[in-house]
Design an enzyme around this catalytic site. Structure first.
Site, short mmCIF file in Angstrom:
data_model
loop_
_atom_site.label_atom_id
_atom_site.label_comp_id
_atom_site.label_asym_id
_atom_site.label_seq_id
_atom_site.Cartn_x
_atom_site.Cartn_y
_atom_site.Cartn_z
CG ASP A 153 -0.24 -0.03 2.53
OD1 ASP A 153 0.86 -0.62 2.61
OD2 ASP A 153 -0.76 0.53 3.51
CE LYS B 106 -6.14 -4.07 9.02
NZ LYS B 106 -6.56 -2.69 9.21
CE LYS C 135 -7.39 -3.81 13.20
NZ LYS C 135 -7.53 -2.72 14.16
#
Length: 432
Positions: free
Chosen positions: A197, A234, A237
Site C-alpha cells: 500500500d 484482516k 485483528k
C-alpha cells in the site's frame, strides 16, 4: 545471504524497482522502513516491515527504522477512509523510545559493525523546516498531476468516497518523499521498503530524488504483500482489537495463543514471514504437518519462535504451562505459578462470581461457597454426587469432602478461586 532471494522464497516480495537486486549485490546498502508512532507499542501488523529489516541486516546490509514523528502528526491517506488523530511532541517522543526498545529485539543497534541499525525520526528534520522553504525547495519538483495519479489519492477522491481529502493529507506523499531524499543525502540510503500500500509514496520518493539530484542519483523501492488470513480476514485483528507487542496491551499468553490458533494454511505462510528459520527447517516442519496435522507442529513452532523473540523464552514457557491449565493435565502448582494477567487471560469468558473476602477469611464450607455464595450447582444433592465421583476441583485439586472448609489461604494471587465442574466447566470466584 542474498536478500532478494531470501525474501522471494519467504513470499515477502510484492514488487520492486528494476536495479534493486543489482544494487544490493554491488555493495552494502542502507534501506529504511517507516513506522507510524501513533501508539507506544508496535502491533503484529508492523512485524512484516520489521522482519524485512531483520533479514536485511542478516544479509550484511544496514537497516534504518524511521519513526514518522512529523508524518504521524498528519496521517497517511493510503488505504484509509478518514484522517487520523494528530499527536503532540511529548507523546511522540515517548512512543519513539518505547518502539526502539521493541525494535532492539529484532535489530542490532548497539554494535560497532558497519551495518549496525539506526533509528531516526523525521520530526527532527521537519520541525525547523518552514512551509515557504519546503514548497520552494521540494514542492516545485513534483507536479500535481503526478501526485494525483497515485492510487491512494485517487481512491479518496473517487465518487464512492464521501470523505474527500484535505490538503494536509494530500501533502503526505511529498513529506514521505522528502524523508527518502533526506536519508539519501545524509545517510546514503538507497532503498525504501514497506507494504504494497506504500508503493505510491515510496516511488514518489525515488522520483523526488531523481528530479532533485539528477538522473545519476539512483534510488530503489521494494514492497511486500499485505498480509491477510486465509479466510480473507484482516491479519492481526482479534475480537479485542490489535495484537500488540507490549505485554500491557496483549499478555504473552494471549500473544502465544494468537499464533498457536492460526489455520494450517496461515501457519505455513506466517512461519516463513515472521521467523528466521531456515528453508530446510521449515520444509521439515511442513512434512511433519502433512504427516500428522492434528499435532500442529507448524503452529507450535511458529508460536514458540515469535513469542520468544518478542517476549522471552521464560514468557513462552509460562504461556505453554498456562495453556495446559485449560487443555491439559496441569497441576495446582502450575496454577499457583501464573500471574494475575495470565490467569485472567486464560479464563476470559468463563462465568465469574464475586464472594466476600471477609466471609472467606472466616472460612466457608465448599457446599455453601458453591451453592449459596456462587450459583455453580443447582442443588446440594447434585454437588454431593459430583464430589463422590471426583468431579469437582478447586484450584486444580480434587475436592474430597462435601463440607471441606475453604478460606483465604486458598486464594490464587490473593484474590481468585478456580472451581472446576467436570472436565470442561470452569468458574472463577473473585474475593472482594
Amino acid at each position: 545471504m542474498n536478500f532478494v532471494e531470501e525474501l522471494k522464497w519467504r513470499g515477502m516480495i510484492h514488487d520492486m524497482m528494476p536495479g534493486t537486486e543489482e544494487q544490493l549485490q554491488k555493495e552494502m546498502t542502507s534501506a529504511y522502513v517507516g513506522i507510524d508512532p501513533t501508539a507506544d507499542s508496535l502491533h503484529i501488523g508492523h512485524l512484516v516491515g520489521v522482519m524485512m529489516l531483520k533479514h536485511f541486516q542478516r544479509a550484511g546490509h544496514r537497516p534504518i527504522a524511521l519513526i514518522g514523528g512529523a508524518t504521524g502528526m498528519i496521517g497517511d491517506p493510503s488505504m484509509k477512509s478518514a484522517e487520523r488523530n494528530l499527536l503532540d511532541e511529548t507523546t511522540l517522543r515517548h512512543n519513539q523510545e518505547s518502539i526502539k526498545k521493541q525494535l532492539a529485539k529484532f535489530l542490532d543497534f548497539e554494535s560497532d559493525a558497519p551495518n549496525a541499525a539506526k533509528l531516526v525520526n523525521n520530526y527532527d528534520w521537519m520541525k525547523e523546516y518552514t512551509f515557504l522553504d519546503f514548497i520552494r525547495d521540494i514542492g516545485k519538483h513534483l507536479t500535481v498531476n503526478y501526485m494525483m495519479s497515485k492510487d491512494s489519492v485517487k481512491k479518496r477522491l473517487s465518487a464512492e468516497s464521501s470523505v474527500g481529502m484535505s490538503f494536509t493529507e494530500f501533502s503526505y506523499q511529498l513529506l514521505q518523499g522528502y524523508d527518502f531524499l533526506y536519508l539519501y543525502r545524509h545517510e546514503g540510503c538507497r532503498l525504501q521498503m514497506g507494504g504494497s500500500d506504500q508503493w505510491g509514496n515510496i516511488t514518489t520518493g525515488t522520483e523526488l530524488i531523481r528530479r532533485s539530484l539528477g538522473p545519476e542519483a539512483e534510488a530503489f523501492a521494494l514492497v511486500c504483500p499485505l498480509i491477510t488470513k486465509a479466510d480473507g480476514g484482516k491479519f492481526g485483528k482479534t475480537e479485542s482489537g490489535n495484537v500488540w507487542l507490549d505485554r500491557r496491551y496483549t499478555s504473552p499468553y494471549k500473544f502465544y495463543q494468537f499464533w498457536l490458533n492460526v489455520s494450517d494454511e496461515d501457519a505455513a505462510k506466517y512461519i516463513k514471514i515472521f521467523t528466521a528459520l531456515s528453508r530446510e527447517e521449515i520444509a521439515s516442519l511442513e512434512k511433519e504437518q502433512t504427516e500428522a496435522p492434528h499435532l500442529r507442529p507448524l503452529q507450535k513452532r511458529l508460536a514458540q519462535e515469535v513469542t520468544t523473540l518478542v517476549h522471552s523464552e521464560e514468557d513462552y514457557n509460562a504461556a505453554v504451562e498456562a495453556s495446559l491449565i485449560l487443555f491439559g493435565n496441569a497441576t495446582s502448582d502450575t496454577l499457583k505459578k501464573i500471574d494475575e494477567d495470565t490467569l485472567l487471560a486464560v479464563f476470559e469468558g468463563v462465568p465469574q462470581f464475586e464472594i466476600s473476602r471477609d466471609e472467606l477469611s472466616a472460612g466457608i464450607k465448599a457446599v455453601d461457597l458453591c451453592i449459596d455464595k456462587a450459583a455453580i450447582f443447582p442443588s446440594k444433592g447434585e454437588m454431593r454426587k459430583l464430589v463422590q465421583s471426583g468431579g469437582i476441583s478447586i484450584n486444580k485439586e480434587k475436592l474430597t469432602g462435601y463440607d471441606t472448609v475453604i478460606n483465604s489461604d486458598h486464594l490464587l494471587n490473593g484474590k481468585y478461586l478456580l472451581v472446576q465442574r467436570g472436565k470442561k466447566n470452569y468458574f472463577l470466584l473473585i474475593a472482594r
